[in-house]
Design a protein around this motif. Structure first.
Motif, PDB file in Angstrom:
ATOM      1  N   ILE A  77      36.498  33.501  32.559  1.00  0.00           N
ATOM      2  CA  ILE A  77      37.173  33.158  31.309  1.00  0.00           C
ATOM      3  C   ILE A  77      38.105  34.325  31.008  1.00  0.00           C
ATOM      4  CG2 ILE A  77      35.517  31.518  30.402  1.00  0.00           C
ATOM      5  CD1 ILE A  77      34.385  33.863  28.706  1.00  0.00           C
ATOM      6  N   THR A 118      43.968  32.282  40.181  1.00  0.00           N
ATOM      7  CA  THR A 118      42.551  31.890  40.235  1.00  0.00           C
ATOM      8  C   THR A 118      42.388  30.428  39.830  1.00  0.00           C
ATOM      9  OG1 THR A 118      42.081  34.106  39.436  1.00  0.00           O
ATOM     10  CG2 THR A 118      40.235  32.584  39.517  1.00  0.00           C
ATOM     11  N   GLU A 127      37.636  42.410  41.192  1.00  0.00           N
ATOM     12  CA  GLU A 127      37.262  43.514  40.294  1.00  0.00           C
ATOM     13  C   GLU A 127      36.081  43.162  39.389  1.00  0.00           C
ATOM     14  OE1 GLU A 127      39.657  41.474  39.869  1.00  0.00           O
ATOM     15  OE2 GLU A 127      39.665  40.897  37.761  1.00  0.00           O
ATOM     16  N   LEU A 169      46.907  39.671  43.349  1.00  0.00           N
ATOM     17  CA  LEU A 169      48.341  39.516  43.554  1.00  0.00           C
ATOM     18  C   LEU A 169      48.971  40.852  43.196  1.00  0.00           C
ATOM     19  CD1 LEU A 169      49.437  36.159  41.914  1.00  0.00           C
ATOM     20  CD2 LEU A 169      48.959  36.659  44.302  1.00  0.00           C
ATOM     21  N   ASP A 179      37.897  34.457  26.848  1.00  0.00           N
ATOM     22  CA  ASP A 179      36.961  35.532  26.521  1.00  0.00           C
ATOM     23  C   ASP A 179      37.544  36.243  25.310  1.00  0.00           C
ATOM     24  OD1 ASP A 179      35.071  37.490  26.601  1.00  0.00           O
ATOM     25  OD2 ASP A 179      35.455  38.114  28.671  1.00  0.00           O
ATOM     26  N   TYR A 226      40.649  37.032  29.325  1.00  0.00           N
ATOM     27  CA  TYR A 226      40.815  37.791  28.082  1.00  0.00           C
ATOM     28  C   TYR A 226      42.040  37.266  27.366  1.00  0.00           C
ATOM     29  CZ  TYR A 226      37.537  41.454  29.540  1.00  0.00           C
ATOM     30  OH  TYR A 226      36.429  42.151  29.910  1.00  0.00           O
TER      31      TYR A 226
HETATM   32  N1  MSP Z   1      37.250  38.205  30.646  1.00  0.00           N
HETATM   33  C1  MSP Z   1      36.941  38.782  31.891  1.00  0.00           C
HETATM   34  C2  MSP Z   1      36.170  37.825  32.750  1.00  0.00           C
HETATM   35  C3  MSP Z   1      34.912  37.311  32.128  1.00  0.00           C
HETATM   36  S1  MSP Z   1      34.154  36.117  33.131  1.00  0.00           S
HETATM   37  C4  MSP Z   1      32.711  35.824  32.393  1.00  0.00           C
HETATM   38  C5  MSP Z   1      38.235  39.171  32.605  1.00  0.00           C
HETATM   39  N2  MSP Z   1      39.339  38.538  32.189  1.00  0.00           N
HETATM   40  S2  MSP Z   1      40.834  38.777  32.734  1.00  0.00           S
HETATM   41  O1  MSP Z   1      41.727  38.085  31.854  1.00  0.00           O
HETATM   42  O2  MSP Z   1      41.063  40.153  32.959  1.00  0.00           O
HETATM   43  O3  MSP Z   1      40.940  37.926  34.017  1.00  0.00           O
HETATM   44  C6  MSP Z   1      40.352  38.291  35.123  1.00  0.00           C
HETATM   45  C7  MSP Z   1      40.655  37.328  36.239  1.00  0.00           C
HETATM   46  O4  MSP Z   1      42.009  36.880  36.268  1.00  0.00           O
HETATM   47  C8  MSP Z   1      40.462  38.045  37.533  1.00  0.00           C
HETATM   48  O5  MSP Z   1      39.111  38.145  37.868  1.00  0.00           O
HETATM   49  C9  MSP Z   1      41.250  37.194  38.448  1.00  0.00           C
HETATM   50  O6  MSP Z   1      40.500  36.058  38.708  1.00  0.00           O
HETATM   51  C10 MSP Z   1      42.465  36.840  37.595  1.00  0.00           C
HETATM   52  N3  MSP Z   1      43.529  37.822  37.754  1.00  0.00           N
HETATM   53  C11 MSP Z   1      44.084  38.615  36.797  1.00  0.00           C
HETATM   54  N4  MSP Z   1      45.059  39.377  37.363  1.00  0.00           N
HETATM   55  C12 MSP Z   1      45.153  39.104  38.661  1.00  0.00           C
HETATM   56  C13 MSP Z   1      45.966  39.550  39.714  1.00  0.00           C
HETATM   57  N5  MSP Z   1      46.915  40.440  39.560  1.00  0.00           N
HETATM   58  N6  MSP Z   1      45.732  39.008  40.923  1.00  0.00           N
HETATM   59  C14 MSP Z   1      44.767  38.074  41.143  1.00  0.00           C
HETATM   60  N7  MSP Z   1      43.993  37.647  40.176  1.00  0.00           N
HETATM   61  C15 MSP Z   1      44.157  38.135  38.926  1.00  0.00           C
HETATM   62  O7  MSP Z   1      38.177  39.974  33.503  1.00  0.00           O
END
Ligand code: MSP
Length: 651
Positions: free
Chosen positions: A10, A24, A257, A287, A49, A12
């Motif tokens: 989910i 994703t 991550e 990416l 989130d 942020y």
């Molecule tokens: N909120 C947490 C996840 C909670 S899950 C219970 C979080 N959110 S986030 O907005 O940072 O999104 C993370 C996810 O977005 C990554 O795990 C990935 O799946 C995707 N990505 C965000 N930036 C990305 C890239 N630059 N490249 C690939 N995937 C990326 O962490």
């Protein structure tokens, strides 16, 4: 029908969606489509989130309450997924009261099982990640994001689960994939697990603990539970909900991550709560854009919608899943995307589809002929090999290889057409020419039909168009991959009217347009996030003065005649300023970091004309230029419109 339940993280909601999030979600949507085409009852959950300090801070910066702010950004995520045609079945916001029911229920189960205790904790806290970090991690992080925090926390006895977790990874080697991530998680668990703080008393924007409402849940305990709350866990009539049917989840798809949170903490929480564990955590790579992982703080962001405008969702999906090996990091480039689109979609499947249907119209009255006895160029055998290959790769999320398998068939078909030259056969009076013509067109159309079904999970829009061009009814997505066989194309089917499935692009112009749209999207995002960051109100608390005191300061309008940087000084510029006196003054100003000398020429500035001459860097300054700045901020020169008389006094 077997069920298949899948999640994305989910996201942020402290920033608008970018292509990393789309990556994703596109991959998850593709997996879901593959599973459906393999006969599974497949579901995808995603969400936002919304709790925690980072979101709270972004909301304040936008001048909004956290709820208002998250309403806005969460909606932006949903709109983005809808615009990209991504088919999620559940979208859970962590601010939804139904989500809180699930979080509390899991917590209470852990508490009842003795897995939770209260203690004080001091540690380095990473504001960006919203997590306590090790000393080592703190040293490596941006110092601005690290702070020391001491507080009473509820702790989860993660250390108690070390052995069971290791057994899990060992007995179910597929639990964490790909292999590199599995090794990483195994090594992390073997190195020893520390208990985990799962509450915060310093934070308000969160879900209060049921037994101690002064504390709110730490974001990860809260966030991970979304995978259950979205399908109704914690609601009174849970039996009626999807939870009973869909849990345990088949795959948590995540970026690499956050693999630790999903593969270590989450199964431990569930073990403690006595609930079934997920079957798999699958972590993909990043990416990379302009040399780094895309991130809001670095500003190296690309958005998905500007790309969709130019190459459609298929163009974006195809590029991401073909060009980057799923599981590894991959570079993003607009140019590579446009080149790929042209080579494989416009000149590849798109061209084959329009060629084939136009030949069918011209030579076969717009109908599919019978397969006939002409040479088939090995296409049926090749298809029989490519179909299971593509399926196997899809099942392992090896998208680029699945696509390669389909393209092997398409490329061979192109060659087959060139070898048999239907346009020559059509004019030839030779015996057997007509039979070969019909066989050639049948086999090409059939290979195209097969490729189209194989590709439907990745390029759903174009596949549907090709499907219709071939005169097929209904949705290509309703086809079963596992019952796909050569020969399914019925003779006499009326083919559709020729149309460009993927119009060809001028690569240079396409890139320019994507970049221009990106700039617009950036401006739009600034509006979404609130344009002007709000600040603490300023206190103007300098002592009062009499008007006579003010009159002592002689501020005049001056015209900058020349400007040059002072050698060996980062800040100083030396100006010659005309105040209407018999000779210009030489004035030093500490503005070199904000203004280039050439930008100062001809400006009307405010000069304190009766300041005692001062010496700086060995030069004399005969006055002072007035500039405004917030403490520590950049100076902004006070100025006057053209036509303001030089030497005019302010007062
Ligand atoms: N909120 C947490 C996840 C909670 S899950 C219970 C979080 N959110 S986030 O907005 O940072 O999104 C993370 C996810 O977005 C990554 O795990 C990935 O799946 C995707 N990505 C965000 N930036 C990305 C890239 N630059 N490249 C690939 N995937 C990326 O962490």
């Amino acid at each position: 029908m077997p069920k298949f339940y899948l999640s994305t993280p989910i996201y942020y909601v402290n920033a608008a969606p970018h292509i990393g999030h789309a990556y994703t979600t596109i991959a998850a949507d593709t997996i879901k489509r593959v599973r459906r085409m393999l006969g599974d009852d497949a579901y995808l959950t995603t969400g936002s989130d919304e709790h925690g300090q980072k979101v709270e801070r972004s909301a304040r910066a936008a001048g909004l309450e956290p709820k208002q702010f998250t309403d806005r950004i969460s909606a932006a995520f949903r709109e983005e997924w809808d615009e990209l045609g991504l088919e999620y079945d559940f979208f859970r916001r962590t601010s939804d009261p139904r989500h809180a029911l699930a979080v509390r229920k899991i917590f209470e189960r852990c508490l009842a099982n003795g897995a939770i205790y209260k203690d004080s904790y001091t540690g380095k806290y990473h504001l960006g990640d919203e997590a306590f970090v090790t000393e080592d991690e703190a040293r490596r992080a941006d110092p601005e994001l690290i702070t020391t925090v001491t507080e009473e926390n509820y702790f989860f006895r993660l250390s108690d689960y070390q052995q069971r977790l290791i057994e899990l990874y060992e007995s179910q080697p597929d639990f964490v994939q790909p292999e590199a991530r599995r090794n990483e998680v195994l090594a992390f668990a073997r190195a020893g697990l520390k208990d985990l703080s799962i509450s915060r008393s310093s934070l308000r924007w969160g879900i209060p603990l049921p037994n101690d409402p002064d504390h709110v849940f730490y974001v990860w305990f809260d966030a991970l539970t979304t995978y259950m709350s979205s399908i109704g866990y914690g609601e009174e009539d849970a039996k009626q909900t999807d939870y009973e049917r869909l849990w345990p989840i088949d795959v948590h798809l995540v970026g690499k991550e956050i693999v630790r949170f999903h593969a270590v903490y989450w199964p431990a929480f569930l073990m403690a709560a006595g609930l079934p564990l997920p079957k798999q955590v699958w972590a993909h790579g990043w990416l990379i854009f302009q040399g780094g992982k895309m991130s809001k703080t670095k500003g190296n962001i690309v958005r998905a919608l500007p790309i969709k405008e130019v190459v459609g969702t298929d163009g974006l999906r195809y590029y991401l899943l073909r060009e980057i090996v799923f599981g590894q990091d991959g570079n993003f480039s607009h140019e590579a995307l446009a080149v790929r689109y042209n080579a494989d979609l416009a000149n590849g499947i798109g061209n084959l589809a329009s060629r084939t249907t136009s030949m069918l119209s011209r030579y076969c009255d717009g109908r599919i002929p019978s397969q006939g006895s002409g040479q088939s160029g090995g296409l049926p055998e090749l298809a029989a090999k490519c179909i299971p290959e593509a399926i196997q790769h899809y099942e392992k999320f090896a998208f680029s290889r699945a696509l390669e398998a389909a393209w092997t068939l398409l490329a061979r078909t192109d060659k087959y057409i060139v070898e048999h030259r239907p346009w020559v056969l059509a004019k030839s009076g030779e015996p057997g020419a007509r039979a070969q013509l019909e066989s050639t067109l049948y086999n090409s159309a059939e290979a195209l039909r097969i490729a189209c079904v194989l590709l439907a999970p990745v390029i759903p829009d174009g596949a549907q168009k090709v499907w219709q061009l071939l005169g097929q009814e209904g949705k290509v997505a309703a086809q079963r991959l596992d019952s796909l066989r050569w020969g399914g194309l019925g003779a006499n089917t009326v083919v559709g009217k020729q149309a460009a499935v993927y119009p060809r692009l001028d690569v240079g112009k396409a890139v320019e347009r994507m970049e221009a749209l990106e700039a617009e999207a950036l401006a739009q995002q600034a509006r979404l996030l609130g344009k002007e960051p709000s600040r603490e109100p300023l206190e103007v608390d300098t002592p009062e003065i009499e008007i006579g005191d003010f009159a002592k300061v002689d501020i005049r309008v001056g015209l900058v005649l020349s400007a040059e940087r002072v050698e060996n000084s980062k800040k100083l510029v030396q100006l010659q300023v005309d105040l209407g006196e018999h000779k210009p003054r030489s004035i030093l100003a500490g503005i070199a970091e904000s203004y280039r000398p050439e930008d100062l020429l001809g400006r009307r500035v405010a000069v304190v004309a009766n300041l005692k001459p001062r010496k700086m860097m060995g030069r004399v300054s005969q006055g002072m230029i007035v500039a405004a700045s917030l403490e520590g901020g950049d100076p902004h020169l006070a100025g006057f419109p053209d036509g303001t008389p030089i030497g005019a006094r302010l007062g």
